[in-house]
Design an enzyme around this catalytic site. Structure first.
Site, mmCIF file in Angstrom:
data_model
loop_
_atom_site.group_PDB
_atom_site.id
_atom_site.type_symbol
_atom_site.label_atom_id
_atom_site.label_comp_id
_atom_site.label_asym_id
_atom_site.label_seq_id
_atom_site.Cartn_x
_atom_site.Cartn_y
_atom_site.Cartn_z
ATOM 1 N N LYS A 169 -4.166 -41.676 19.075
ATOM 2 C CA LYS A 169 -3.254 -40.720 18.439
ATOM 3 C C LYS A 169 -1.943 -41.458 18.185
ATOM 4 O O LYS A 169 -1.125 -41.663 19.076
ATOM 5 C CB LYS A 169 -2.984 -39.504 19.324
ATOM 6 C CG LYS A 169 -2.206 -38.432 18.544
ATOM 7 C CD LYS A 169 -1.162 -37.707 19.351
ATOM 8 C CE LYS A 169 0.243 -38.216 19.301
ATOM 9 N NZ LYS A 169 0.946 -38.283 18.034
ATOM 10 N N GLU A 244 3.602 -47.048 29.582
ATOM 11 C CA GLU A 244 4.667 -48.008 29.260
ATOM 12 C C GLU A 244 5.826 -47.178 28.734
ATOM 13 O O GLU A 244 5.772 -46.670 27.616
ATOM 14 C CB GLU A 244 4.143 -49.021 28.237
ATOM 15 C CG GLU A 244 4.978 -50.279 28.189
ATOM 16 C CD GLU A 244 6.116 -50.177 27.196
ATOM 17 O OE1 GLU A 244 7.219 -49.757 27.622
ATOM 18 O OE2 GLU A 244 5.904 -50.487 26.025
ATOM 19 N N CYS A 278 12.107 -50.637 23.870
ATOM 20 C CA CYS A 278 12.119 -50.275 25.285
ATOM 21 C C CYS A 278 12.713 -51.398 26.137
ATOM 22 O O CYS A 278 13.255 -51.161 27.200
ATOM 23 C CB CYS A 278 10.709 -49.957 25.749
ATOM 24 S SG CYS A 278 9.510 -51.196 25.262
ATOM 25 N N GLU A 377 18.435 -43.949 28.412
ATOM 26 C CA GLU A 377 17.922 -44.786 27.318
ATOM 27 C C GLU A 377 18.352 -44.153 25.994
ATOM 28 O O GLU A 377 17.952 -43.028 25.679
ATOM 29 C CB GLU A 377 16.395 -44.861 27.384
ATOM 30 C CG GLU A 377 15.819 -45.734 26.291
ATOM 31 C CD GLU A 377 14.305 -45.857 26.366
ATOM 32 O OE1 GLU A 377 13.635 -44.812 26.481
ATOM 33 O OE2 GLU A 377 13.809 -46.995 26.298
HETATM 34 P P1 NDP Z 1 7.844 -39.410 22.776
HETATM 35 O O1 NDP Z 1 7.702 -39.998 24.117
HETATM 36 O O2 NDP Z 1 8.192 -37.968 22.660
HETATM 37 O O3 NDP Z 1 6.479 -39.619 21.941
HETATM 38 C C1 NDP Z 1 5.640 -40.736 22.018
HETATM 39 C C2 NDP Z 1 4.212 -40.321 21.648
HETATM 40 O O4 NDP Z 1 3.741 -39.302 22.554
HETATM 41 C C3 NDP Z 1 4.107 -39.710 20.247
HETATM 42 O O5 NDP Z 1 2.888 -40.085 19.669
HETATM 43 C C4 NDP Z 1 4.159 -38.224 20.565
HETATM 44 O O6 NDP Z 1 3.647 -37.411 19.558
HETATM 45 C C5 NDP Z 1 3.317 -38.153 21.822
HETATM 46 N N1 NDP Z 1 3.516 -36.920 22.594
HETATM 47 C C6 NDP Z 1 4.576 -36.079 22.574
HETATM 48 N N2 NDP Z 1 4.362 -35.031 23.408
HETATM 49 C C7 NDP Z 1 3.140 -35.215 23.965
HETATM 50 C C8 NDP Z 1 2.345 -34.469 24.904
HETATM 51 N N3 NDP Z 1 2.777 -33.344 25.449
HETATM 52 N N4 NDP Z 1 1.134 -34.964 25.237
HETATM 53 C C9 NDP Z 1 0.669 -36.112 24.720
HETATM 54 N N5 NDP Z 1 1.369 -36.844 23.820
HETATM 55 C C10 NDP Z 1 2.595 -36.423 23.450
HETATM 56 O O7 NDP Z 1 8.878 -40.266 21.953
HETATM 57 P P2 NDP Z 1 9.759 -39.795 20.723
HETATM 58 O O8 NDP Z 1 9.122 -40.335 19.544
HETATM 59 O O9 NDP Z 1 10.040 -38.346 20.652
HETATM 60 O O10 NDP Z 1 11.133 -40.490 21.094
HETATM 61 C C11 NDP Z 1 11.991 -39.898 22.074
HETATM 62 C C12 NDP Z 1 12.581 -40.923 22.975
HETATM 63 O O11 NDP Z 1 11.550 -41.603 23.683
HETATM 64 C C13 NDP Z 1 13.336 -42.046 22.290
HETATM 65 O O12 NDP Z 1 14.621 -41.687 21.970
HETATM 66 C C14 NDP Z 1 13.253 -43.126 23.325
HETATM 67 O O13 NDP Z 1 14.249 -42.954 24.292
HETATM 68 C C15 NDP Z 1 11.893 -42.937 23.942
HETATM 69 N N6 NDP Z 1 10.857 -43.832 23.384
HETATM 70 C C16 NDP Z 1 10.507 -44.912 24.098
HETATM 71 C C17 NDP Z 1 9.558 -45.792 23.600
HETATM 72 C C18 NDP Z 1 9.171 -47.008 24.348
HETATM 73 O O14 NDP Z 1 8.688 -47.962 23.731
HETATM 74 N N7 NDP Z 1 9.311 -47.035 25.646
HETATM 75 C C19 NDP Z 1 8.947 -45.588 22.298
HETATM 76 C C20 NDP Z 1 9.374 -44.401 21.612
HETATM 77 C C21 NDP Z 1 10.300 -43.573 22.163
HETATM 78 P P3 NDP Z 1 4.667 -36.722 18.536
HETATM 79 O O15 NDP Z 1 5.108 -37.829 17.663
HETATM 80 O O16 NDP Z 1 3.890 -35.682 17.863
HETATM 81 O O17 NDP Z 1 5.790 -36.139 19.358
#
Ligand code: NDP
Length: 471
Positions: A169, A244, A278, A377
């Site tokens: 996904k 991660e 990250c 973050e």
């Molecule tokens: P999220 O953690 O919300 O989302 C990452 C993935 O998880 C997306 O594919 C998202 O889908 C999915 N997801 C969301 N809710 C659920 C759930 N309940 N069950 C299973 N999967 C789920 O990241 P965001 O894109 O919203 O970014 C928000 C913040 O997260 C950023 O500002 C940053 O701080 C952090 N982040 C950290 C990353 C890293 O590499 N460590 C990468 C990206 C973000 P959907 O897109 O539909 O929400």
């Protein structure tokens, strides 16, 4: 306008049962450039069913067969390199030089994993027993938008190597990029049902994957907040999880560091992937005695960091991925200001002459470890300079975080830096460099930066379970 109206299930591009759609934007301009059709529970169930059927045969495939698949996946990415780069520049807003590096790295993951698999101990013969490392089953991979190709390939390659099948996904924000990547996978001639990709939201597709009894492992990259939700939900059916998650990485500039090198390096590390990384070194810890010199060097070196003009190979910083991410960054800049930090460069709003979702690269000084901008973050181009008086204090500040993904040290004395590195609680510590060139390293975090490791044989390990056959 590009329409992504297919998902990839059982080796075929097929229209989803789900009827919801989401608009896609070019973050450089804020213009709508496409629409993605989203899958629902029925689509996810069908993808899991296809992966389950394929697992029966694929789990019995040989290392040689899987090695050939990994090689073909590598080749398919390189054959479509230009298309992949174009989509990442257009949809994600990544400057071309960084984009090229990430696409190449996505291909390289398959080669590295093939090498790791060829020396992996799938079976071990002891005097009275055989230990067999069996593939765990169906992997659910949930990926974010900040490096679509590397996150997807980083989760897929070890699944293939282990003999597992997968349902991915991806983030909806990366739908154009994922579409081209999926075409690469399709061209690579992977047995049908081994790779399945369902566009859809986290709350719908992600939740089904995390709860489904036929999923053996959930591998997730994203926020710590969603990582917690996934970890607790997965525990109900005892799924293995690899998480991660976020980071707030310290970058300690030691007293003896060559500041002419350490400061440009600190800016490159902090603004890596436009700050949407990250592992970005967003807390720059500097000796109090050198603060004024360091402030001047930051101002001077910021003039060399090119923002915008994404197709120019000299550009380093692009826009935020979305309006939502831009707004988040603006809120944090306001919070730093409200709590009394001083804006050395940047500030609120767009950089001059740039619209879309561009935020100003910002460096705060007079930051204390208690401030929100020093703790959370931000995932944007916002850096905090924090002073310390002694090395002990620098180590204490570095470790004063819920995260532990990456850390950086700049020093003229590598041996001393290594001693300090051993005292930092972090999945990796890089000394005088932004890049870990060792492909056999694991990647992952301590504390709330996650659980488990990816990369090389460490990634394969997450997808196998040892079985003992004793006589
Ligand atoms: P999220 O953690 O919300 O989302 C990452 C993935 O998880 C997306 O594919 C998202 O889908 C999915 N997801 C969301 N809710 C659920 C759930 N309940 N069950 C299973 N999967 C789920 O990241 P965001 O894109 O919203 O970014 C928000 C913040 O997260 C950023 O500002 C940053 O701080 C952090 N982040 C950290 C990353 C890293 O590499 N460590 C990468 C990206 C973000 P959907 O897109 O539909 O929400």
């Amino acid at each position: 306008m590009k329409i992504i109206d297919k998902i990839y299930v059982d080796g075929r591009f097929t229209a989803p049962h789900g009827t919801a759609t989401q608009d896609l934007y070019n973050p450089s301009t804020g213009e709508k450039i496409g629409i993605v059709h989203l899958g629902d529970q029925i689509d996810t169930d069908q993808a899991i069913e296809a992966a389950k059927k394929a697992f029966v045969t694929f789990s019995k495939s040989t290392v040689k067969e899987r090695g050939e698949i990994l090689q073909r996946l590598h080749d398919a990415i390189l054959a479509n390199e230009e298309e992949l780069n174009k989509a990442a520049v257009e949809e994600y807003g990544s400057p071309i030089s960084a984009t090229k590096g990430r696409t190449r790295y996505a291909a390289q993951i398959f080669r590295d994993t093939k090498a790791a698999m060829e020396s992996f101990e799938f079976e071990k013969q002891l005097e009275y027993a055989t230990i067999v490392n069996e593939p765990l089953g169906i992997i659910a991979a949930i990926t974010p938008w900040n490096a679509d190709y590397t996150h997807i390939c980083g989760k897929l390659a070890p699944a293939i190597a282990a003999g597992c099948t997968i349902v991915i996904k991806p983030s909806e924000l990366s739908a154009l990029q994922t579409q081209i990547l999926t075409e690469c996978f399709d061209q690579a001639g992977v047995p049908k049902g081994v790779i399945n990709i369902v566009n859809g939201t986290g709350p719908v597709v992600g939740t089904v994957l995390t709860a489904h009894p036929d999923i053996a492992v959930v591998t997730f990259t994203g926020s710590t907040q969603i990582g917690r939700v996934i970890g607790s939900k997965a525990a109900e059916t005892m799924k293995r999880v690899t998480l991660e998650l976020g980071g707030k990485s310290p970058n300690i500039i030691l007293e003896d560091a060559d500041l002419q090198k350490a400061i440009p390096l600190a800016l490159a590390i902090g603004f890596s992937n436009s700050g949407q990384a990250c592992h970005a070194g967003t807390r720059i810890l500097v000796p109090e005695s050198k603060l004024e010199e360091i402030k001047s060097l930051i101002i001077e070196n910021m003039k060399n960091i090119r923002i915008g003009d994404l197709w120019n190979s000299e550009s380093y910083i692009g826009p935020m991925v979305s309006q939502k991410q831009y707004d988040t960054v603006q809120r944090y800049i306001q919070s730093g200001w409200d709590q009394g930090a001083e804006i050395l460069v940047g500030g609120p709003g767009h950089p001059e002459g740039l619209g879309g979702f561009y935020a100003k690269p910002t460096v705060f000084v007079n930051v204390t470890p208690e401030m929100i901008i020093a703790k959370e973050e931000i995932f944007g181009p916002v850096l905090c300079v924090i002073t310390y008086k002694t090395e002990e204090e620098a180590i204490t500040i570095a470790n004063d975080t819920i995260y532990g993904l990456s850390a950086y040290i700049s020093s003229g004395d590598t041996e001393k830096a290594k001693q300090i590195a051993r005292q930092i609680i972090s999945g990796r510590v890089l000394i005088n460099t932004a890049v870990n060139r060792e492909s056999q390293s694991p990647f992952g975090g301590f504390k709330q930066s996650g659980i488990g490791r990816t990369s090389w044989a460490y990634g394969i390990d997450e997808y196998v379970e040892p079985k003992v056959i004793a006589v």
